[in-house]
Enzyme design. Structure first.
Site, short mmCIF file in Angstrom:
data_model
loop_
_atom_site.label_atom_id
_atom_site.label_comp_id
_atom_site.label_asym_id
_atom_site.label_seq_id
_atom_site.Cartn_x
_atom_site.Cartn_y
_atom_site.Cartn_z
N SER A 164 34.60 -18.80 24.06
CA SER A 164 36.02 -18.28 23.69
C SER A 164 37.43 -19.04 24.62
O SER A 164 38.44 -19.15 24.13
CB SER A 164 36.34 -16.62 24.08
OG SER A 164 35.61 -16.39 25.08
N HIS A 196 33.40 -15.60 18.11
CA HIS A 196 34.68 -16.52 17.60
C HIS A 196 34.15 -17.18 16.57
O HIS A 196 34.76 -18.03 15.82
CB HIS A 196 35.08 -17.48 18.67
CG HIS A 196 36.07 -16.53 19.62
ND1 HIS A 196 37.17 -16.37 19.27
CD2 HIS A 196 35.61 -16.09 20.77
CE1 HIS A 196 37.65 -15.84 20.14
NE2 HIS A 196 36.96 -15.56 21.32
N LYS A 218 37.91 -9.50 15.65
CA LYS A 218 38.48 -10.74 15.42
C LYS A 218 38.90 -11.29 13.97
O LYS A 218 39.82 -10.62 13.45
CB LYS A 218 37.92 -12.06 16.19
CG LYS A 218 37.83 -11.49 17.96
CD LYS A 218 37.11 -12.41 18.62
CE LYS A 218 37.56 -12.05 20.21
NZ LYS A 218 36.20 -12.29 21.02
#
Ligand SMILES: *Cc1c(COP(=O)(O)O)cnc(C)c1O
Length: 394
Positions: free
Chosen positions: A183, A211, A242
């Site tokens: 990240s 991610h 996310k």
């Protein structure tokens, strides 16, 4: 009123202020968008994890509202008592089909998915082999499990194998765990090599795709799909917070492993489940990934454009290979000053220093999304150039 027993916290905060490491929370006053209003100022937003712009997608909003009308605003209990709703089961089935795995379980966040799973699966006598840059939620899960933790240098496959060789005689459960995409660096784990090691040395292989969900692989299926490692990774974690645009985390594995987590993962047992609107939103998000893959392509087009631009300007973008691109400046105070001046000039890119990244590797972190326009990204590059020149970063 100041309280003597809490005075040391104030002292600690003052120390952060002295070191210029104190950070005030930025307050978002609009929707989470490519250009958003923070603290009263419209800025090009390079700080969200809203990779695909799904926080404001019309279908997701509609499904959330419909779920509220039909099922109310809260689930009212933990999953194992009265808080498992039809929508929770539908979301878990949706994720399992999307990821092409036997089963999945949804947690309140990616953080609890990691921490709850590692703690549940490993015990005091077991061993965890972990990349040094793994996410805090993995580190906390490892500590909570009380297993022995062996950390290998970032992405160092040889060092990892050396550890595995040393412990090969020990007949305990072993977990090899890594972020899929890191990240703070935006680089990708050497998964084909790590998976091979896990197979050779009899380890459980676990990947945190926070991610990479919605970013890498076909339709954003993640790193396992990206590297074609289907059926070779025992536990995949993803986040719904996310690219998926809402909130939550999930774990994919075998039927029995998921059933085991239903019985032993502490956040699942002891913390209330998602409101129905969040579950409905996430189901719709996976439908969008299946039907609108062009959004993921747009994300990568924007990533290439912005990353090339940063490199041409002479910034140090480290090892990044994904939409997360750090601009490394070294000194923490300088990183925070860079971020502050960028904000004043209309670009929001968060400054990040120790302890989130090592001392001397402070940076601002940029994340582009599929919904940024070319003009917005070009404008951000121009602003970064002039502010960085003023600060003698480039
Ligand atoms: C953000 C993040 C998480 C936590 O996900 P949340 O859903 O925000 O709790 C876990 N792992 C990694 C690598 C992350 O970047």
């Amino acid at each position: 009123m100041p309280k003597a027993q809490l005075q040391y916290l104030t002292t600690e905060l003052n120390r952060l202020r002295d070191q210029k490491l104190y950070q005030k929370l930025r307050v978002l006053e609009s929707e989470q968008l490519p250009v958003s209003r923070f603290d009263g100022k419209e800025v090009i937003n390079l700080s969200s994890n809203n990779y695909l712009g799904l926080t404001t997608h019309p279908l997701l909003k509609k499904k959330a509202i419909e779920a509220i009308e039909k099922y109310g605003v809260g689930s009212g209990a933990v999953r194992t008592i009265a808080g498992t709703m039809t929508l929770h089961m539908a979301l878990e089935e949706k994720i399992a089909r999307f990821k092409n795995v036997e089963a999945s379980v949804v947690f309140q966040s990616g953080f609890t998915a990691n921490a709850g799973t590692v703690q549940a699966v490993l015990g005091r006598e077991d061993i965890i082999i972990s990349d040094e840059l793994n996410h805090a939620s993995i580190i906390d899960g490892c500590r909570l499990s009380r297993a022995e933790i062996k950390v290998f240098p970032h992405k160092d496959v040889e060092a990892c194998e050396k550890i595995l060789r040393e412990i090969s005689g020990r007949n305990v459960h072993k977990l090899l765990i890594t972020d899929g995409v890191f990240s703070m660096e935006g680089d990708i784990a050497p998964l084909p090599d790590l998976v091979r090691l896990a197979e050779n040395y009899g380890c459980i292989m676990m990947i945190d795709d926070a991610h990479s969900s919605g970013v890498l692989g076909k339709n954003g299926r993640g790193t396992v799909d990206h590297f074609n490692l289907h059926d070779r990774v025992d536990i995949q974690v993803g986040t719904l917070s996310k690219a998926i645009g809402a909130l939550g985390g999930y774990v994919c594995s075998t039927h029995d492993a998921i059933d085991f987590l239903y019985h032993r993962a502490r956040p699942f047992l002891f913390s209330t489940s998602h409101p129905p609107s969040v579950a409905a939103t996430c189901i719709a998000a996976f439908e969008v990934l299946e039907t609108e893959p062009q959004i993921v392509e747009k994300l990568w087009e924007n990533t290439r454009f912005f990353k090339d631009g940063l490199k041409k300007l002479g910034f140090n973008t480290g090892m990044s290979e994904t939409p997360i691109t750090p601009v490394i400046v070294g000194d923490a105070a300088l990183a925070h000053e860079f971020s502050l001046q960028l904000f004043q000039a209309g670009v929001f890119a968060q400054g990040i220093g120790y302890p989130t990244v090592p001392v001397g590797k402070a940076r601002i972190r940029t994340i582009v999304t599929a919904t940024h326009t070319r003009d917005e990204l070009a404008g951000a590059l121009d602003t970064m150039k002039s502010v960085a020149e003023k600060l003698r970063i480039i």
